[in-house]
Every structure is written in C-alpha cells, then in structure tokens.
Scaffold this active site. Structure first.
Site, PDB file in Angstrom:
ATOM      1  CG  ASP A  10      -5.025   1.692   5.108  1.00  0.00           C
ATOM      2  OD1 ASP A  10      -5.765   2.055   4.167  1.00  0.00           O
ATOM      3  OD2 ASP A  10      -3.792   1.733   5.041  1.00  0.00           O
TER       4      ASP A  10
ATOM      5  CG  HIS B 191       0.265  -1.769  -3.037  1.00  0.00           C
ATOM      6  ND1 HIS B 191       1.419  -1.016  -2.925  1.00  0.00           N
ATOM      7  CD2 HIS B 191      -0.097  -2.099  -1.763  1.00  0.00           C
ATOM      8  CE1 HIS B 191       1.726  -0.894  -1.636  1.00  0.00           C
ATOM      9  NE2 HIS B 191       0.827  -1.543  -0.920  1.00  0.00           N
TER      10      HIS B 191
ATOM     11  CD  GLU C 154       3.655  -0.545  -5.283  1.00  0.00           C
ATOM     12  OE1 GLU C 154       3.118  -0.990  -6.305  1.00  0.00           O
ATOM     13  OE2 GLU C 154       3.034   0.092  -4.421  1.00  0.00           O
TER      14      GLU C 154
ATOM     15  NE  ARG D 257       6.495   1.522   2.116  1.00  0.00           N
ATOM     16  CZ  ARG D 257       5.180   1.323   2.037  1.00  0.00           C
ATOM     17  NH1 ARG D 257       4.588   0.460   2.860  1.00  0.00           N
ATOM     18  NH2 ARG D 257       4.456   1.980   1.150  1.00  0.00           N
TER      19      ARG D 257
ATOM     20  CE  LYS E 293       1.317   0.711   6.369  1.00  0.00           C
ATOM     21  NZ  LYS E 293       1.172   1.156   4.985  1.00  0.00           N
TER      22      LYS E 293
ATOM     23  CD  GLU F 120       1.019   2.119   1.978  1.00  0.00           C
ATOM     24  OE1 GLU F 120      -0.115   2.110   2.496  1.00  0.00           O
ATOM     25  OE2 GLU F 120       1.802   1.138   2.023  1.00  0.00           O
TER      26      GLU F 120
ATOM     27  CD  GLN G 254       4.769  -1.844   5.832  1.00  0.00           C
ATOM     28  OE1 GLN G 254       5.286  -0.868   5.280  1.00  0.00           O
ATOM     29  NE2 GLN G 254       3.678  -2.411   5.376  1.00  0.00           N
TER      30      GLN G 254
ATOM     31  CD  GLU H 132      -4.025   3.689   1.676  1.00  0.00           C
ATOM     32  OE1 GLU H 132      -5.172   3.512   2.144  1.00  0.00           O
ATOM     33  OE2 GLU H 132      -2.984   3.201   2.165  1.00  0.00           O
TER      34      GLU H 132
ATOM     35  CB  THR I  59      -3.379   8.854   8.290  1.00  0.00           C
ATOM     36  OG1 THR I  59      -2.843   7.647   8.850  1.00  0.00           O
ATOM     37  CG2 THR I  59      -4.157   8.538   7.028  1.00  0.00           C
TER      38      THR I  59
ATOM     39  CG  ASP J 290      -1.227   4.167   5.228  1.00  0.00           C
ATOM     40  OD1 ASP J 290      -0.933   4.574   6.364  1.00  0.00           O
ATOM     41  OD2 ASP J 290      -1.245   2.961   4.911  1.00  0.00           O
TER      42      ASP J 290
HETATM   43 MN    MN Z   1      -2.047   1.712   3.331  1.00  0.00          MN
END
Ligand code: MN
Length: 446
Positions: A145, A152, A391, A255, A271, A217, A258, A219, A275, A251
């Site tokens: 990834d 971002h 975000e 948080r 993560k 996320e 993380q 992607e 996915t 993804d």
């Molecule tokens: Mn990602």
C-alpha cells in the site's frame, strides 16, 4: 504508458445488448472490465467474466459457443480458472486480443452479417449481475500500500502528529508499506470492528479494546499483470505494460490503534483486519482515453531520472473521478440513498502508477502476476476532496451532519461505505468501476 486508442474506444459504437447502451451504466461496450463470478447461492465454480451493461459475459460459455479463435481463444481459456493470474501472466497482447474479440461479438453490426455465434447463442452466455456473486479476481501473492497523495499526507501529518511535518522522502519517491493479503475481500465484505491497543491522549498505559476511530481510505487497487524476475527492474518507460488494470480499494483504518502503534515501524493492526476491493478490474486499455497531464510544481523537486519519462508530463496521470458515500442503518430504515461525503480525482496524485511500479522494483524486488498495489488515500487540496473521515472531520473535531439527523466523526456499527469511480471525457464514452461496498459489524471479543 498507453495513449493507444483504437476502434474499441469509438464513442459511437453500440452493443446489441440494450443495457450496455444505457447512459447510466458504468459498463458500456468501451469498458469491458474483468472479474470472477458465479451465480449467487450455487456451488458453481468461480470463473472469469466481463461486465457489459447489467450482465456478466460468462467467458467459459462463450468458448463453448465457439466465440473465440487464435490468441483470444487462448486468453479466454486462461479465464476459465477461479482466479485470473494465468490470464494476467499472458501479457498485453493476449489481454488486447480478448478485448477486441469481445468488442466484435457484442457490437451491434448495423445489419451486416456477423461471423461466429449469433446473438441468440451469445445471449445464453450472459448472467444478470443481479444474480451474480463475485470472488477476488486474482490470488494475490503480495500487497503493497502506497502513500502518494501529497494533500492526504499533509493533512494526516497535521492531524496525527501535531508537531510533525511531511517527511522529506515523500517528494522524492512513492513511499509504501507491505500490507496483508489474507484479509483482502471483495465488495460486500462485512468487516468486524477490530480490537487493538490504543493510548489515551496524555496517558501512559495503553488499553486494549474495540477501535473507537474506525475509518475508510479511498484508494485505487493496481493489479500487476506480468511479473519481473528477482534482481531485475521494471523501467518507468514500460511500467504500464506490466499492469493489468485498476479497481476501487477501501483501506479500512483504525486511527486510534494506528496513532499508538505506527512509530517507528508503520501500520500493523490498524490496517491488517480488512481491505475491500471492487469486483471489476478496468484495464489499462479501457483507461487510455482518460489520460491527463502529470504536473509537478517548479517549487517541488523534480523526480530522479529513473522515475521520469518524456511522456510523463503529457499523459502520465489518469483522470478517474472518485466518490465516497455513507449509508447508515437509518438511511436503510428510511429508504434514503447513501449520502455523498466527498469527491476527488486520481489525476491530482503526486506519484503515478508507472512511478510506483518502477520504484517498487528498482532494488530488484520481483512482482508477480496478481500482486496488488494500493495507490494510497486519494485526497485533493480542499476539504470536500478528502478521501478519509479523519481529514473530513478534522480528526473528529468537526463531525459530519447527515440528512438522517445523525452525525459522524468516525464509522459506527452498521455503516456501509460505498465507493464509486468513473472516467469521462468529451468525445469518449463514460466508463465506470461499479461499486465498492463494505459494512461495519460490531466488535466481538469471543
Ligand atoms: Mn492506505
């Protein structure tokens, strides 16, 4: 990279299958994305298929009907397997031969005689998408990834590390971490809220518990078609010939986990629990008309020579429009459509697909057919273009208001995240990726 346009990109081409000509379909004749499917609720083997209108073209059935010859027939045979790795490994000539053969079989012929099976026979080779279920299109050997949106990256650094600045390597190479394959699923995946360690702000002793800041996320997934030998490298100039195509990728990210675990070695349990990929892979050939200029501000470092080609600035980027929507349990109860959270385009990404592939292999790492790369979260410069809730909500400080009367800082149990993507350009067909849906289930310890 390919600006290679041919008759399969002709916007005036129509199919004899009416639903393929519908203005709203993501899958007109010019698209022809590949996946694996079977009739839902049956014990049929998963096998290769191609989306057209509201149907799946069952490639095995078209072989039986005598629809293919030559290289296209060899390619279609490779698609009879439950994963498409063998087909990917055949390379761009085989991919293109099959695309051209399908285009000829399903194109309306303006009264002229067609060769091969007639429309009646081909209709027997179509399965309604409403009756289909999908598998992962490839047996994915490795998943990497990336982290290639500078907007971002700047947002995340500010939110997760208040004293931090963008790491200087970001502007010199497409950075990435090696991800987890076993928990990759296909759209419709139900994702159990993960447990993990987190450290409360100002705390000294972490606790283990269900994630309280669960995020998505937005992607793109990049499927490697042809691999390279260990100790060899893929040059940026031919990197896209090694890429089969792109899909949507979510993804999922925890948080709180993380923030605590990622220093100094990067994402781990934040993560690795899930996915989600969309079932259809849009080929690089189908994406050819939507190439866009790739630009780098003169204030920024220019890429090192191994990451740059003369064609890069002309059409190194791809203008893929992307959208994320949220459907809560209340949306479903009140029969309301999902609420759009953000919209952006892949053409603002700091690094291109070719640069990711070239950099991944510059040290001699071998990619294999069916390997998966994630683009990294795709965010644009404005808040409305953010590809993750962290975000959009400023790490939860400005919750989103939904038309259901609810608010969200992060995902709740029962929330469904819906990602969509499409390409359009005057003079060309509008092609889409379909939907990438995933649902959050409540945490469960035992
Ligand atoms: Mn990602």
């Amino acid at each position: 990279m390919s600006m290679r346009l041919d008759h399969t990109h002709d916007v005036t081409a129509r199919s004899w299958l009416a639903s393929a000509n519908d203005d709203e379909t993501p899958f007109p004749l010019q698209n022809l994305p590949f996946g694996v499917f079977r009739r839902a609720g049956t014990a049929e083997a998963f096998r290769g298929g191609v989306a057209l209108g509201d149907r799946v073209i069952d490639l095995s059935a078209v072989i039986e009907a005598g629809g293919f010859s030559g290289l296209a027939a060899q390619a279609a045979h490779a698609c009879k397997q439950p994963t498409l790795n063998g087909f990917f490994g055949m390379g761009a000539d085989a991919w293109r031969a099959l695309r051209h053969a399908l285009f000829a079989l399903f194109k309306a012929q303006d009264g002229r005689e067609r060769s091969g099976p007639g429309i009646d026979a081909l209709e027997q080779c179509l399965v309604p998408q409403a009756d289909a279920e999908y598998g992962l299109p490839a047996q994915i050997g490795d998943y990497t990834d990336f982290y290639t949106s500078i907007d971002h990256a700047r947002n995340i650094v500010k939110l997760l590390r208040p004293d931090g600045t963008l790491s200087p390597n970001f502007q010199w190479m497409p950075v990435a971490y090696h991800g987890r394959v076993s928990s990759i699923g296909v759209a419709g995946q139900q994702v159990r809220r993960p447990y993990g360690q987190r450290l409360a702000t100002g705390g000294r002793i972490p606790e283990v518990g269900p994630c309280t800041r669960l995020d998505y996320e937005l992607e793109l997934g990049i499927f490697i078609g042809v691999g390279n030998g260990q100790g060899t490298r893929i040059p940026v100039s031919s990197a896209e010939e090694y890429v089969f195509g792109l899909c949507l990728l979510n993804d999922w990210s925890a948080r709180d986990i993380q923030a605590w675990e990622s220093v100094p070695l990067g994402p781990f349990l934040a993560k690795n629990f899930a996915t989600t990929l969309s079932p259809w892979i849009v080929t690089m050939d189908a994406l050819a008309p939507y190439r866009a200029a790739w630009t780098r501000s003169s204030d920024d470092p220019q890429p090192l020579p191994y990451l740059l080609t003369p064609e890069m600035s002309a059409y190194g980027a791809i203008d893929i429009q992307l959208e994320v929507a949220l459907e809560t349990a209340n949306h479903r109860r009140n029969r309301m459509p999902p609420t759009r959270l953000s919209r952006t385009s892949f053409c603002q990404q700091y690094w291109t697909v070719a640069q990711m592939v070239a950099h991944h292999t510059v040290g001699g790492c071998n990619l294999r057919s069916g390997d998966l790369l994630g683009s990294g979260t795709i965010s644009g410069p404005t808040r409305e273009e953010a590809g993750a809730l962290i975000e959009l909500t400023q790490a939860g400080h400005s919750p989103i208001r939904l038309p259901t009367g609810e608010t969200r800082s992060f995902l709740d149990d029962g929330d469904v995240v819906v990602m969509t993507g499409w390409c359009e350009r005057p003079g060309y067909a509008r092609i889409g990726f379909g939907e990438n849906r995933g649902e959050i289930l409540p945490a469960k310890w035992d």
